[in-house]
Design a protein around this motif. Structure first.
Motif, PDB file in Angstrom:
ATOM      1  N   LEU A 262       0.853  -1.184   0.000  1.00  0.00           N
ATOM      2  CA  LEU A 262       0.000   0.000   0.000  1.00  0.00           C
ATOM      3  C   LEU A 262       0.890   1.236   0.000  1.00  0.00           C
ATOM      4  CD1 LEU A 262      -3.099   0.489   0.156  1.00  0.00           C
ATOM      5  CD2 LEU A 262      -2.789   0.921   2.600  1.00  0.00           C
ATOM      6  N   HIS A 263       0.611   2.168  -0.897  1.00  0.00           N
ATOM      7  CA  HIS A 263       1.438   3.367  -1.035  1.00  0.00           C
ATOM      8  C   HIS A 263       0.581   4.616  -0.810  1.00  0.00           C
ATOM      9  CE1 HIS A 263       4.733   0.886  -2.339  1.00  0.00           C
ATOM     10  NE2 HIS A 263       4.026   0.407  -3.339  1.00  0.00           N
ATOM     11  N   GLN A 264       0.311   4.911   0.463  1.00  0.00           N
ATOM     12  CA  GLN A 264      -0.470   6.087   0.792  1.00  0.00           C
ATOM     13  C   GLN A 264       0.224   7.330   0.229  1.00  0.00           C
ATOM     14  OE1 GLN A 264       0.566   3.600   2.867  1.00  0.00           O
ATOM     15  NE2 GLN A 264      -0.624   3.580   4.779  1.00  0.00           N
ATOM     16  N   THR A 265      -0.583   8.262  -0.277  1.00  0.00           N
ATOM     17  CA  THR A 265      -0.052   9.428  -0.970  1.00  0.00           C
ATOM     18  C   THR A 265      -0.738  10.689  -0.459  1.00  0.00           C
ATOM     19  OG1 THR A 265       0.300   8.052  -2.943  1.00  0.00           O
ATOM     20  CG2 THR A 265       0.397  10.436  -3.243  1.00  0.00           C
ATOM     21  N   ALA A 278      -4.441   8.070  -6.308  1.00  0.00           N
ATOM     22  CA  ALA A 278      -3.952   9.432  -6.507  1.00  0.00           C
ATOM     23  C   ALA A 278      -3.747   9.722  -7.993  1.00  0.00           C
ATOM     24  CB  ALA A 278      -2.654   9.633  -5.740  1.00  0.00           C
ATOM     25  N   LEU A 279      -3.151   8.770  -8.711  1.00  0.00           N
ATOM     26  CA  LEU A 279      -2.912   8.966 -10.138  1.00  0.00           C
ATOM     27  C   LEU A 279      -4.204   9.015 -10.933  1.00  0.00           C
ATOM     28  CD1 LEU A 279       0.152   6.580 -10.562  1.00  0.00           C
ATOM     29  CD2 LEU A 279       0.178   9.079 -10.713  1.00  0.00           C
ATOM     30  N   ALA A 280      -5.264   8.402 -10.389  1.00  0.00           N
ATOM     31  CA  ALA A 280      -6.565   8.413 -11.065  1.00  0.00           C
ATOM     32  C   ALA A 280      -7.329   9.720 -10.848  1.00  0.00           C
ATOM     33  CB  ALA A 280      -7.402   7.233 -10.596  1.00  0.00           C
ATOM     34  N   GLY A 281      -6.744  10.643 -10.082  1.00  0.00           N
ATOM     35  CA  GLY A 281      -7.369  11.947  -9.921  1.00  0.00           C
ATOM     36  C   GLY A 281      -7.775  12.312  -8.516  1.00  0.00           C
ATOM     37  N   ALA A 282      -7.399  11.506  -7.526  1.00  0.00           N
ATOM     38  CA  ALA A 282      -7.823  11.789  -6.157  1.00  0.00           C
ATOM     39  C   ALA A 282      -7.067  12.958  -5.528  1.00  0.00           C
ATOM     40  CB  ALA A 282      -7.659  10.544  -5.288  1.00  0.00           C
TER      41      ALA A 282
END
Length: 370
Positions: A262-265, A278-282
């Protein structure tokens, strides 16, 4: 490795073996005589510290078979290795193909987490070198945030009280003090040191405290200054670096979006549980992102990406650059070598380079290798 602080106390530097997949005793013996012994030789060190990770299976075997525990201690000594700290966060399967949220189970509301941790404490007390009276165990920050209820909170409180009682009894019986460090992490019930202060302020601080993970703190945008521990004892520092992307350059992170961990961002104004979200727009693209992806301490990813190494240096200065050390256990914990883009074939050489980098940071603060 051991280093002497200016106040005369010993600071222990180790690397965490959760980077290795071995979960049974034969596998652990192999990793000690193979990669760990080779790292020691590459460093030219007379003694190498290990932050040993023991799965539930290995822990159960060592608990049930005292002769195996005695043999493990002898093997460590023969190979020039020593253990003063354990990583008690992962329970099993930490290098499985998919780990993600499973790493947070069982949590501290579950009696099995208490049982497993006290078993680890017994093992560590037996493995400590004769001239070391204190060991540490890092553990998860109580639980992942979802599903948290008042009933779970009450169960956690009861289990922490029982853990403290068990550790006190162990110290009375063996003369070895084992301290438990809860490791704040984004997305968990204890995300930051301020939350740790609120939730752990009343526990037995002789045996329960914090494990500060520099990567987690950087992702959480925490200040690395004098208040870094929130007034709680720091039983261990995990030396780690987060992945950093400047505004507008986040697509370069796609190579690090992998299925195992898991890579929390985080950005200054947003949060996503995983890098793919995140990369999907979050998260907003016009802000810098910090990613919970432990990257090598001594090296930088291809531009425009960077790491939080400057943050780690400031945290080291806070904890170890003063008149006395605020922690005496430092564990290099880059467990992601196998999932790095273009992962090197020679992991041992990479870990040795990290430890050498860390040795240099500590000696620059005035510590001297012994």
């Amino acid at each position: 490795m051991r280093l002497r602080h200016a106040d005369g106390s010993t600071v222990h530097l180790s690397y965490c073996t959760n980077v290795h997949a071995a979960e049974d005793l034969p596998g652990i013996r192999g990793q000690l005589s193979g990669v760990a012994a080779r790292i020691r030789r590459l460093l030219g060190a007379g003694r190498l510290g290990l932050g040993l990770w023991l799965s539930q299976r290995a822990t159960a075997d060592l608990t049930a078979r005292p002769e195996e525990l005695a043999a493990l201690r002898e093997r460590l000594t023969a190979l020039g290795l020593e253990v003063v700290t354990l990583n008690g966060f992962p329970y099993r399967g930490f290098q499985d193909e998919v780990v993600k949220y499973r790493v947070y189970t069982p949590d501290w509301a579950d009696a099995e987490r208490l049982r497993h941790t006290l078993a680890l404490a017994e093992i560590l007390a037996a493995l400590l070198p004769d001239d070391v009276s204190e060991g540490t165990i890092s553990t998860l920050p109580l639980a992942w945030r979802t599903g948290w209820t008042s009933e779970k909170a009450a169960a956690v409180t009861a289990n922490l009280d029982a853990a403290a009682r068990g550790l006190r009894a162990l110290a009375s019986r063996t003369g070895k003090v084992i301290r438990l460090g809860f490791e704040p992490e984004p997305g968990c019930i204890v995300e930051t040191t301020s939350q740790a202060r609120a939730l752990l302020g009343d526990v037995d601080h002789d045996h329960l405290g914090l494990c500060l993970d520099a990567c987690h703190m950087a992702v959480g945008f925490e200040e690395p200054g004098v208040g870094a521990a929130g007034g709680l004892p720091v039983v261990k520092l995990q030396a780690s670096c987060a992945l950093v992307a400047p505004p507008g350059a986040q697509r370069a992170l796609a190579a690090f979006d992998e299925p195992r961990f898991l890579h929390q961002t985080r950005s200054a104004t947003g949060y996503a549980d995983d890098l793919g979200e995140a990369l999907a727009g979050a998260l907003p693209a016009d802000e810098s992102w910090r990613v919970h992806f432990h990257v090598p301490l001594h090296d930088a990813p291809p531009p425009p990406l960077t790491t939080s190494a400057p943050y780690l240096r400031r945290l080291l200065e806070t904890l170890l650059g003063g008149e006395r050390p605020l922690t005496r256990h430092v564990e290099v914990e880059t467990y992601t070598w196998h999932v790095l883009p273009g992962a090197p074939a020679d992991i041992a050489r990479g870990i040795a380079a990290e430890l050498d980098w860390m040795r240099g940071q500590l000696t620059a603060l005035g510590l001297k290798e012994t």
